[in-house]
Design an enzyme around this catalytic site. Structure first.
Site, PDB file in Angstrom:
ATOM      1  N   PRO A 101       7.051   1.547   9.154  1.00  0.00           N
ATOM      2  CG  PRO A 101       5.086   2.352  10.124  1.00  0.00           C
ATOM      3  CD  PRO A 101       6.191   2.731   9.191  1.00  0.00           C
ATOM      4  CB  ALA A 104       2.056  -0.658   8.294  1.00  0.00           C
ATOM      5  N   GLY A 105       1.311  -1.122   4.823  1.00  0.00           N
ATOM      6  CA  GLY A 105       0.819  -0.365   3.676  1.00  0.00           C
ATOM      7  C   GLY A 105       1.617   0.898   3.412  1.00  0.00           C
ATOM      8  N   GLY A 107       4.844   0.783   2.262  1.00  0.00           N
ATOM      9  CA  GLY A 107       5.871   0.531   1.258  1.00  0.00           C
ATOM     10  C   GLY A 107       7.241   0.197   1.816  1.00  0.00           C
ATOM     11  CB  SER A 108       8.483  -1.224   5.030  1.00  0.00           C
ATOM     12  OG  SER A 108       7.843  -2.468   4.959  1.00  0.00           O
ATOM     13  CB  ALA A 110       8.755  -0.710  -2.500  1.00  0.00           C
ATOM     14  CB  ALA A 111      11.219   2.240   1.286  1.00  0.00           C
ATOM     15  CG  ASP A 152       3.874  -0.214  -2.700  1.00  0.00           C
ATOM     16  OD1 ASP A 152       2.838   0.397  -3.029  1.00  0.00           O
ATOM     17  OD2 ASP A 152       3.969  -0.876  -1.652  1.00  0.00           O
TER      18      ASP A 152
HETATM   19  O1  PMV Z   1       1.911  -2.340  -0.265  1.00  0.00           O
HETATM   20  P1  PMV Z   1       0.531  -1.954   0.119  1.00  0.00           P
HETATM   21  O2  PMV Z   1       0.002  -2.602   1.341  1.00  0.00           O
HETATM   22  O3  PMV Z   1       0.333  -0.450   0.073  1.00  0.00           O
HETATM   23  O4  PMV Z   1      -0.431  -2.502  -1.032  1.00  0.00           O
HETATM   24  C1  PMV Z   1      -0.214  -2.156  -2.343  1.00  0.00           C
HETATM   25  C2  PMV Z   1      -1.464  -1.780  -2.995  1.00  0.00           C
HETATM   26  C3  PMV Z   1      -2.280  -2.874  -3.652  1.00  0.00           C
HETATM   27  O5  PMV Z   1      -3.043  -2.199  -4.642  1.00  0.00           O
HETATM   28  C4  PMV Z   1      -3.214  -3.517  -2.650  1.00  0.00           C
HETATM   29  C5  PMV Z   1      -1.407  -3.961  -4.288  1.00  0.00           C
HETATM   30  C6  PMV Z   1      -0.619  -3.495  -5.509  1.00  0.00           C
HETATM   31  O6  PMV Z   1       0.271  -4.250  -5.919  1.00  0.00           O
HETATM   32  O7  PMV Z   1      -0.896  -2.411  -6.061  1.00  0.00           O
END
Ligand code: PMV
Length: 321
Positions: A101, A104-105, A107-108, A110-111, A152
């Protein structure tokens, strides 16, 4: 020339998001059920140097040369070419798909970068080692927000549970006993840059209020690591609850996340917290094999767009040639 495929998993942060941007440690684990995939195929009929990029999920079909300097896929592809010193790659098509997703946190971004960097470098005959894959993906992460911690790209490149501190060598976690986590998606897209930027401004105004919160998160992360490595994952529930309370104090939760966290606890999860940047995106809950389904159902009844049950274990990352 055969097609080259590479893929990379999604991820969740178990403990330590946000505080990790300020030098405290964090723990993240891969989520292998959702993945980004990149396929590179040669186009012998086209002129050398022509790289077509297709990303049907976002409706993109373009030549690399026409993508703007800040387009994440274009940046990732150009970073690979310059890393390998290739100015005129063989004509090819780079197709990217993902079941992770967006915003949504999980890691889309970065993946997608990791899959693309792996597939393109392998296609060019010089598959990059993990530390370079992660470093290039980090450069792309900077486009999403200016001060990424790097967690990530690290967890997604290595596809193993990691203990991560900004600027220090990554440590893989020993994981003698697997445990189950239910991931609930609020369905609210929350760009990481906004939550991270708001917290940065609040911290700049009132460092004496936020530094102790970051320190408290750092202690939770240490306790979480100890519990995981001692084979006592049942201790993680209480730590998740404490971490969520601190994230609320940092101002990165929201009504919907709090509602899902409460619903998971009421359905028998021993702890729950938001995961990732917050303000939307995902939350996670610690569950047992006997109650994971009930927790997932309770999350959906409380408004989660979807709930995913994942087993956190130290398995070998899926490799594709
Ligand atoms: O990519 P997300 O939404 O999982 O956020 C990363 C985590 C944070 O700590 C909020 C940001 C970071 O760069 O570590």
């Amino acid at each position: 020339m055969p097609a080259i495929t590479a893929s990379a998993p999604g991820k969740i942060i178990l403990f330590g998001e946000h505080a990790v941007v300020y030098g405290r440690p964090a723990i993240a684990v891969p989520v292998n059920q959702v993945r980004a995939r990149a396929i590179v195929t040669a186009n012998p009929g086209s002129a050398p140097g022509t790289v077509r990029i297709q990303a049907p999920d976002v409706g993109l079909e373009a030549e690399l040369a026409s993508l703007g300097q800040d387009h994440p896929l274009g940046v990732a592809a150009r970073l690979v070419l310059s890393e390998l010193g290739v100015t005129r790659p063989p004509a090819c098509t780079l197709r990217i798909t993902s079941s992770i997703p967006l915003s949504a946190g999980m890691g889309s971004g970065a993946a997608v970068s990791v899959a693309l960097i792996r597939a393109l470098s392998a296609f060019l005959g010089q598959a990059l080692p993990p530390e370079r894959v992660s470093a290039l993906a980090y450069e792309v992460e900077k486009l999403h927000h200016g001060t990424p911690s790097g967690i990530d790209n690290t967890v997604i490149t290595y596809a193993l549970p990691v203990y991560f501190t900004r600027g220090q060598p990554v440590e893989m976690l020993r994981l003698p006993r697997p445990f189950m986590v239910v991931i609930g998606d609020t369905g609210i897209a929350s760009p990481t840059a906004i939550a991270v930027g708001d917290l940065r401004r609040a911290w700049q105004t009132e460092p004496a209020r936020y530094e102790p919160l970051f320190d408290a998160v750092g202690r939770i992360v240490q306790a979480g690591r100890t519990a995981i490595e001692a084979g006592q994952p049942q201790a993680l529930g209480a730590l998740m609850n404490e971490n969520h309370a601190l994230l609320r104090q940092m101002g990165v939760s929201c009504t919907e996340l709090d509602r899902l966290v409460e619903a998971a606890r009421a359905a028998g999860a021993s702890g729950a917290k938001l995961s990732g940047a917050g303000r939307g995106g995902n939350m996670i809950a610690l569950a047992q094999p006997e109650n994971a389904q009930a927790v997932a159902q309770a999350l959906e009844q409380a408004g989660a767009r979807r709930a995913l049950i994942t087993l956190v274990q130290k398995d070998e990352p899926a490799r594709e040639g």
